[in-house]
Scaffold this motif. Structure first.
Motif, PDB file in Angstrom:
ATOM      1  N   UNK A  67       0.854  -1.182   0.000  1.00 20.44           N
ATOM      2  CA  UNK A  67       0.000   0.000   0.000  1.00 20.44           C
ATOM      3  C   UNK A  67       0.895   1.238   0.000  1.00 20.44           C
ATOM      4  N   UNK A  68       0.605   2.189  -0.895  1.00 19.42           N
ATOM      5  CA  UNK A  68       1.401   3.422  -0.939  1.00 19.42           C
ATOM      6  C   UNK A  68       1.142   4.228   0.335  1.00 19.42           C
ATOM      7  N   UNK A  69       2.189   4.868   0.826  1.00 18.93           N
ATOM      8  CA  UNK A  69       2.063   5.715   2.020  1.00 18.93           C
ATOM      9  C   UNK A  69       2.380   7.151   1.633  1.00 18.93           C
ATOM     10  N   UNK A  70       1.583   8.058   2.123  1.00 16.18           N
ATOM     11  CA  UNK A  70       1.810   9.458   1.772  1.00 16.18           C
ATOM     12  C   UNK A  70       3.002  10.069   2.497  1.00 16.18           C
ATOM     13  N   UNK A  71       3.348   9.519   3.662  1.00 16.46           N
ATOM     14  CA  UNK A  71       4.426  10.152   4.438  1.00 16.46           C
ATOM     15  C   UNK A  71       5.821   9.837   3.899  1.00 16.46           C
ATOM     16  N   UNK A  72       5.917   8.923   2.943  1.00 18.97           N
ATOM     17  CA  UNK A  72       7.216   8.623   2.342  1.00 18.97           C
ATOM     18  C   UNK A  72       8.156   7.823   3.229  1.00 18.97           C
ATOM     19  N   UNK A  73       7.664   7.271   4.352  1.00 17.23           N
ATOM     20  CA  UNK A  73       8.533   6.506   5.254  1.00 17.23           C
ATOM     21  C   UNK A  73       9.060   5.239   4.564  1.00 17.23           C
ATOM     22  N   UNK A  74      10.291   4.847   4.928  1.00 20.06           N
ATOM     23  CA  UNK A  74      10.901   3.654   4.333  1.00 20.06           C
ATOM     24  C   UNK A  74      10.646   2.405   5.161  1.00 20.06           C
ATOM     25  N   UNK A  75      10.499   2.585   6.472  1.00 18.05           N
ATOM     26  CA  UNK A  75      10.454   1.409   7.349  1.00 18.05           C
ATOM     27  C   UNK A  75       9.106   1.280   8.061  1.00 18.05           C
ATOM     28  N   UNK A  76       8.071   1.941   7.529  1.00 22.97           N
ATOM     29  CA  UNK A  76       6.749   1.845   8.136  1.00 22.97           C
ATOM     30  C   UNK A  76       6.018   0.638   7.548  1.00 22.97           C
ATOM     31  N   UNK A  77       6.647  -0.517   7.687  1.00 23.40           N
ATOM     32  CA  UNK A  77       6.063  -1.763   7.191  1.00 23.40           C
ATOM     33  C   UNK A  77       6.639  -2.888   8.031  1.00 23.40           C
ATOM     34  N   UNK A 170      16.228  -1.369  12.898  1.00 20.03           N
ATOM     35  CA  UNK A 170      15.293  -0.249  12.781  1.00 20.03           C
ATOM     36  C   UNK A 170      14.085  -0.593  13.649  1.00 20.03           C
ATOM     37  N   UNK A 171      13.867   0.228  14.661  1.00 13.22           N
ATOM     38  CA  UNK A 171      12.755  -0.054  15.573  1.00 13.22           C
ATOM     39  C   UNK A 171      11.430   0.038  14.823  1.00 13.22           C
ATOM     40  N   UNK A 172      10.438  -0.651  15.376  1.00 14.61           N
ATOM     41  CA  UNK A 172       9.163  -0.767  14.678  1.00 14.61           C
ATOM     42  C   UNK A 172       8.196   0.325  15.130  1.00 14.61           C
ATOM     43  N   UNK A 173       7.697   1.088  14.162  1.00 12.52           N
ATOM     44  CA  UNK A 173       6.719   2.131  14.485  1.00 12.52           C
ATOM     45  C   UNK A 173       5.388   1.878  13.798  1.00 12.52           C
ATOM     46  N   UNK A 174       5.316   0.831  12.980  1.00 15.68           N
ATOM     47  CA  UNK A 174       4.102   0.560  12.209  1.00 15.68           C
ATOM     48  C   UNK A 174       3.851  -0.944  12.196  1.00 15.68           C
ATOM     49  N   UNK A 175       3.353  -1.493  13.308  1.00 16.87           N
ATOM     50  CA  UNK A 175       3.109  -2.940  13.315  1.00 16.87           C
ATOM     51  C   UNK A 175       1.981  -3.310  12.358  1.00 16.87           C
ATOM     52  N   UNK A 176       2.013  -4.551  11.894  1.00 14.73           N
ATOM     53  CA  UNK A 176       0.978  -5.028  10.978  1.00 14.73           C
ATOM     54  C   UNK A 176      -0.158  -5.695  11.733  1.00 14.73           C
ATOM     55  N   UNK A 177      -1.213  -6.008  10.983  1.00 22.76           N
ATOM     56  CA  UNK A 177      -2.397  -6.624  11.587  1.00 22.76           C
ATOM     57  C   UNK A 177      -2.110  -8.037  12.088  1.00 22.76           C
ATOM     58  N   UNK A 178      -0.968  -8.603  11.695  1.00 22.87           N
ATOM     59  CA  UNK A 178      -0.647  -9.971  12.112  1.00 22.87           C
ATOM     60  C   UNK A 178       0.504 -10.008  13.116  1.00 22.87           C
TER      61      UNK A 178
END
Lengths: 396, 271
Positions: A67-77, A170-178
């Protein structure tokens, strides 16, 4: 780690670009996340713009979409289809080769008898730099360290690769649904008790003040590398923003494990009905074990060439879902799907403690996402806990 | 019909090279061509075995018995059924190569159809045609020592079977799913990441997971793996857009008569 260097700094995207070139300049093969074939995979990187800037992921059991992200983050996955074991514990590796030395026919002469000359495979280890190791995966590396090098028969090839590897967490700031690393105590921050050391730890912050990374050095080499990057001293605002993002991530886990002693739950559940329920859904395709960052099982295969004078032993990933895995002269020990799923699950969450002193699960969620039919280990654990509770209620 | 597969009985005979024979039954010749396609290894193979009977390559047919017979094709006529018994009698080890010899091939689509009707529609003089009602695997007629899967077979696996025979060991030919090969190869799962219908989870490995590496679902050319669960798998095909007829068709190709594929294709997936 009490002797950790506490150097901190802030770098920008140019700092990440420089990080890749500095590590490559130090002779390391840099591996990190990049978009390929509809997923964020781990692959060799040569430039910073190969990182998945602007890409997030939508995860569910048996489902993965970019999914495209508007904030341009590299590690938000969160975790992708492969893990660092692809590089540290590769799927196929030659152990040794052997050549038949032809005898002279005079068996009384020891030196001229027919014999096999075995040559161990000692290819020098590649020196990797891993960019973007998530705290759950740092835990997974620590677990594989114990499994593969902790006992009396250490895997020398693994140890060689591991000792030479430079780890950028890289610490996690965007955990996934799983994701459920909080349940397993493996994340989302790097200081949540992970037991492997790292060289650098980054936390990505994107806000009105810009796109930047808070950096901590965890080793002398990490501090030396950091000194070579364009950086500025860590400011309180960035440090606080980084802390807040990691803390917020802990509250946004998509999955949880039941809040019970999982080791005891597995021990108490060997006869559970639930194994038959999951077996009805399980394809025994082996995907969960292949994507798991801690599953380490391998088989050894000897191959000969046409002449029969040259033979090689290869080790390759094996899975407890493979019928061949328990094939003995009398046949296959775990022939039913329920026995194979039970073996995997009870080992991962239970008997792993007895064998290696910790759980074998880090809560990365890969087995949930990459199971084609979406079997969810957290759902199975909850069901087992419910079944045990119902049984206790019934007998009291 | 399993044969005596004691590996200790198979190795190089004393004096001379072992004799290899390649036989053809109802098939397209693609699997035999795989042997000729072993360009880099072909001279090595010819140096280690005496290619004694291989009409696809040479009309000079050496006499039996043979140490290793590779059998391509299925049994579709009375003559085939007689000839395969002869092949078995003159062969120390018999290895089937490909989907036709191992499960009956695409021509086994006739097994659930009216062959007399086909004959009347296809041929001007049906009375010239003498054929069986079914296309069956070699193992339905004689004991088989090893079955190599695929439509066509994989070159590397064929060489492995020959090398293993020469060394008197079991061939390294895993029977698990194609998913193992996809994951080892590092291919992103087309089912999970794209929703593409794929037979990989129920299909026998061996091709190296070719189709998913090019973004397509597996077509099941190697037939069923040794551990399938169709009641759980068919709903996955339906989730990814296949209707009842699609499911039946995708399972009714080169390995249509493999028992697991046949049963799943003929069971109404709606129920």
């Amino acid at each position: 780690m009490t002797d950790r260097d506490t150097t901190t700094a802030v770098i920008g995207k140019d700092g990440v670009d420089a990080l890749i070139s500095v590590l490559a300049g130090r002779g390391r093969t840099v591996v990190g996340p990049t978009v390929r074939d509809g997923a964020i995979v781990l692959a060799e990187l040569t430039r910073g713009d190969e990182l998945p800037y602007g890409w997030g992921v939508e995860l569910e059991a048996g489902h993965y979409r970019l999914r495209a992200r508007e904030d341009g983050a590299a590690f938000a996955n969160s975790a992708g289809p492969n893990s660092w074991k692809t590089f540290l514990h590769p799927q196929r590796e030659r152990q040794w080769t052997a050549e038949r030395r032809t005898g002279s026919g005079d068996d009384t002469d020891t030196d001229s008898r027919e014999a096999w000359v075995v040559v161990p495979d000692e290819t020098p280890s590649r020196s990797y730099a891993f960019l973007g190791v998530r705290p759950c995966d740092l835990r997974a590396i620590a677990i594989q360290d114990r499994v593969l090098t902790g006992g009396p028969y250490a895997d020398r090839a693994y140890r060689g690769r591991r000792e030479r590897a430079f780890l950028v967490v890289v610490e996690c700031t965007e955990p996934g649904a799983t994701c459920f690393c909080v349940s397993m105590g493996a994340g989302p921050g790097v200081d949540g008790g992970s037991d492997a050391s790292y060289d650098l730890a980054l936390t990505e912050v994107v806000d009105a003040a810009g796109h930047r990374f808070h950096v901590r050095a965890g080793s002398a080499e990490g501090a030396a590398v950091l000194a070579e990057l364009p950086h500025r001293p860590a400011d309180d605002t960035t440090a606080a923003a980084a802390r807040e993002r990691v803390a917020a991530a802990a509250g946004r886990m998509g999955r949880t494990m039941p809040e019970v002693d999982l080791r005891a739950l597995m021990r108490d559940s060997l006869g559970a009905e639930r194994w038959n329920d999951v077996a009805a859904r399980c394809l025994t395709c082996g995907n969960c074990t292949m994507v798991c960052p801690t599953c380490f099982c391998t088989s050894a295969e000897d191959v000969t060439d046409l002449t029969g004078d040259h033979t090689e032993r290869w080790r390759r990933w094996e899975s407890c879902f493979d019928l061949e895995f328990t094939h003995l002269p009398g046949g296959t020990v775990r022939s039913s799907s329920s026995s194979r799923y039970r073996q995997w699950c009870t080992h991962k969450l239970g008997t792993w403690h007895d064998q290696f002193g910790s759980s074998g699960c880090v809560g990365c969620g890969r087995c949930v996402v990459w199971c084609p039919v979406g079997i969810d280990i957290t759902e199975e654990a909850h069901a087992l806990a419910d079944e045990r509770a119902a049984g206790e209620g019934g007998t009291s | 019909m399993p044969a005596d597969t004691d590996p200790s009985t198979a190795s190089r005979p004393r004096g001379g090279r072992p004799k290899l024979a390649v036989w053809k039954f109802a098939s397209c010749d693609g699997c035999q061509l795989t042997l000729l396609d072993c360009e880099d290894e072909l001279l090595g193979i010819a140096g280690q075995v005496e290619i004694s009977y291989f009409l696809e390559a040479s009309s000079a047919a050496g006499p039996g018995p043979y140490d290793l017979s590779l059998v391509e094709g299925s049994i579709t006529t009375e003559d085939d059924a007689r000839r395969i018994r002869h092949v078995r009698e003159v062969s120390r080890r018999l290895v089937t190569i490909g989907a036709c010899a191992t499960s009956g091939g695409i021509q086994a689509l006739r097994n659930h159809a009216d062959v007399t009707e086909f004959l009347s529609v296809v041929y001007a003089r049906p009375d010239y045609i003498r054929t069986l009602d079914t296309s069956t695997a070699i193992s339905a007629h004689v004991p088989v020592d090893f079955e190599l899967r695929g439509c066509p077979i994989d070159r590397g696996q064929l060489i492995e079977v020959i090398c293993a025979h020469l060394s008197g060991r079991t061939p390294d030919v895993p029977a698990h799913s194609v998913c193992f090969e996809c994951k080892r190869r590092g291919t992103v799962c087309v089912v999970v990441a794209r929703g593409t219908p794929c037979l990989g989870p129920v299909t026998h490995a061996g091709c190296g997971a070719l189709c998913p590496a090019y973004g397509r679902g597996c077509y099941g050319c190697f037939g069923p793996s040794d551990s399938t669960n169709f009641p759980a798998f068919v709903p996955l095909l339906r989730r990814d857009g296949m209707d009842t007829l699609d499911v039946r068709r995708v399972l009714s190709t080169f390995n249509t008569a493999a028992p697991e594929f046949d049963a799943a294709a003929r069971k109404d997936p709606q129920t």
